[in-house]
Design an enzyme around this catalytic site. Structure first.
Site, short mmCIF file in Angstrom:
data_model
loop_
_atom_site.label_atom_id
_atom_site.label_comp_id
_atom_site.label_asym_id
_atom_site.label_seq_id
_atom_site.Cartn_x
_atom_site.Cartn_y
_atom_site.Cartn_z
CG HIS A 278 -11.33 8.82 2.50
ND1 HIS A 278 -10.76 10.05 2.65
CD2 HIS A 278 -10.39 8.03 1.91
CE1 HIS A 278 -9.52 10.02 2.17
NE2 HIS A 278 -9.28 8.81 1.72
CG ASN B 75 0.47 -0.14 5.72
OD1 ASN B 75 -0.01 0.77 5.04
ND2 ASN B 75 -0.24 -1.19 6.08
CE1 TYR C 68 -11.57 8.12 6.61
CE2 TYR C 68 -11.02 6.45 5.01
CZ TYR C 68 -10.73 7.62 5.65
OH TYR C 68 -9.58 8.30 5.35
CD GLU C 69 -13.46 12.14 4.82
OE1 GLU C 69 -13.35 13.28 5.24
OE2 GLU C 69 -13.20 11.81 3.64
CB SER D 49 -2.18 9.50 2.01
OG SER D 49 -3.44 9.05 2.42
CG MET E 14 -9.50 2.15 4.38
SD MET E 14 -9.35 3.03 5.96
CE MET E 14 -8.29 1.91 6.86
CB SER E 15 -9.80 5.67 -1.16
OG SER E 15 -8.54 5.29 -1.68
CG HIS F 72 -3.21 8.43 9.53
ND1 HIS F 72 -3.56 8.10 8.24
CD2 HIS F 72 -3.22 9.80 9.56
CE1 HIS F 72 -3.77 9.20 7.53
NE2 HIS F 72 -3.56 10.25 8.31
N1 HPA Z 1 -5.29 -1.08 5.11
C1 HPA Z 1 -6.26 -0.28 4.65
N2 HPA Z 1 -6.03 0.92 4.16
C2 HPA Z 1 -4.76 1.35 4.11
C3 HPA Z 1 -3.70 0.57 4.57
C4 HPA Z 1 -3.98 -0.72 5.10
O1 HPA Z 1 -3.09 -1.48 5.52
N3 HPA Z 1 -2.56 1.30 4.38
C5 HPA Z 1 -2.94 2.47 3.82
N4 HPA Z 1 -4.28 2.52 3.65
#
Ligand code: HPA
Length: 286
Positions: free
Chosen positions: A85, A237, A87-88, A31, A213-214, A249
């Protein structure tokens, strides 16, 4: 069509659309890092959509193309600007298809980056984290099913999934740049939801320092193929429940943007250092 034929078609297409032969490595840009690809010299850009059998990226903030260029004179690498990804909705084998195709062109190492939530209290937003090891909590595995023997063994070893020599290079480069680089265990979940606070407490108990998630599928596929892997997360975060506010996001993208220049400098330094030691990949797996 069998995987081997699909990979041959994809890699032949890539080969015919770049001036560079024998790609040395693959850089997966997470990202907000897509611009890193602009730092390559003599770059050739190939849209994913044009490459036979490649999936097409859908997530916001991820352009979908391959940028093949020199990270140092005579040392070409392929940058994946945008990744696929799980999840896509792609099968997990599709997620690793591009990496497998690039391996056919000679790539020996994978430098994979991502955005992740910080679980360990020191991993505050804006921190760069060297991935020391991972937990595969995706509930799936890209090597499930009949083993493609032409790519690697049925039961690959994952003791050193992240290469020690590459980690050492990353730490040295960070130190020489005066850039802080923490290290930790990355838990890969399927997403697309962010975690619940209870899940974050569970992950902490399991030994995770960061969550995302990757990355895990690519790292498994790379190890299967005998590649050396380096992974770096941008902590965007605090993980769910660790701060008073909700996750979004937008926050992830904003922190990635603020961290971008530092991250790009580190990647550049690391890749130059890797380019300076072409025998590295042989040392790593021995
Ligand atoms: N959790 C999962 N995936 C993420 C996060 C998170 O807090 N931040 C960026 N990708």
């Amino acid at each position: 069509m069998f995987l081997q034929e699909q990979l041959s078609e994809a890699s032949a297409f890539i080969k015919n659309n770049t001036r560079h032969s024998a790609i040395q490595g693959v850089v997966v840009l997470g990202s907000g890092l897509g611009d890193f690809a602009d730092t390559l010299s003599n770059a050739d850009v190939i849209e994913y959509a044009r490459i036979p059998h490649f999936p097409v990226s859908t997530v916001q903030g991820h352009a979908g193309c391959l940028v093949i260029g020199e990270i140092a004179p005579g040392f070409p690498a392929a940058c994946m600007k945008g990744r696929f990804h799980y999840y896509e909705g792609y099968g997990i084998d599709k997620v690793v298809f591009p990496l497998r195709a690039l391996r056919q062109l000679g790539a020996e190492f994978l430098l994979v980056t991502n955005a992740a939530g910080g679980i360990q209290p020191e991993l505050t937003p804006g921190t760069l984290m060297l991935i020391d090891d991972h937990l595969n909590l995706m509930g799936d595995n890209p090597l499930k099913g009949t083993n493609p023997d032409f790519l690697g063994p049925r039961f690959p070893d994952m003791t050193e999934a992240y290469s020690k020599p590459l980690k050492a290079i990353a730490s040295q480069v960070a130190e020489s740049q005066g850039a802080a680089l923490k290290s930790g265990v990355y838990a890969g979940l399927s997403g697309p939801v962010y975690e619940t606070p209870a899940e974050i407490r569970m992950l902490r108990t399991l030994g995770a320092d960061a969550v995302g998630m990757s990355t895990v599928p690519e790292v498994i596929a790379a190890n299967h193929m005998g590649m050396s892997v380096l992974g770096i997360s941008c902590i965007t975060n605090q993980a769910a429940g660790l701060s008073p506010h909700k996750l979004s996001h937008q926050e992830v993208m904003e922190t990635a943007e603020h961290t971008r220049q530092r991250f790009v400098n580190l990647l550049t330094g690391i890749l130059n250092q890797i380019a300076a030691q072409p025998a590295l990949s042989e040392q790593v797996r021995s």
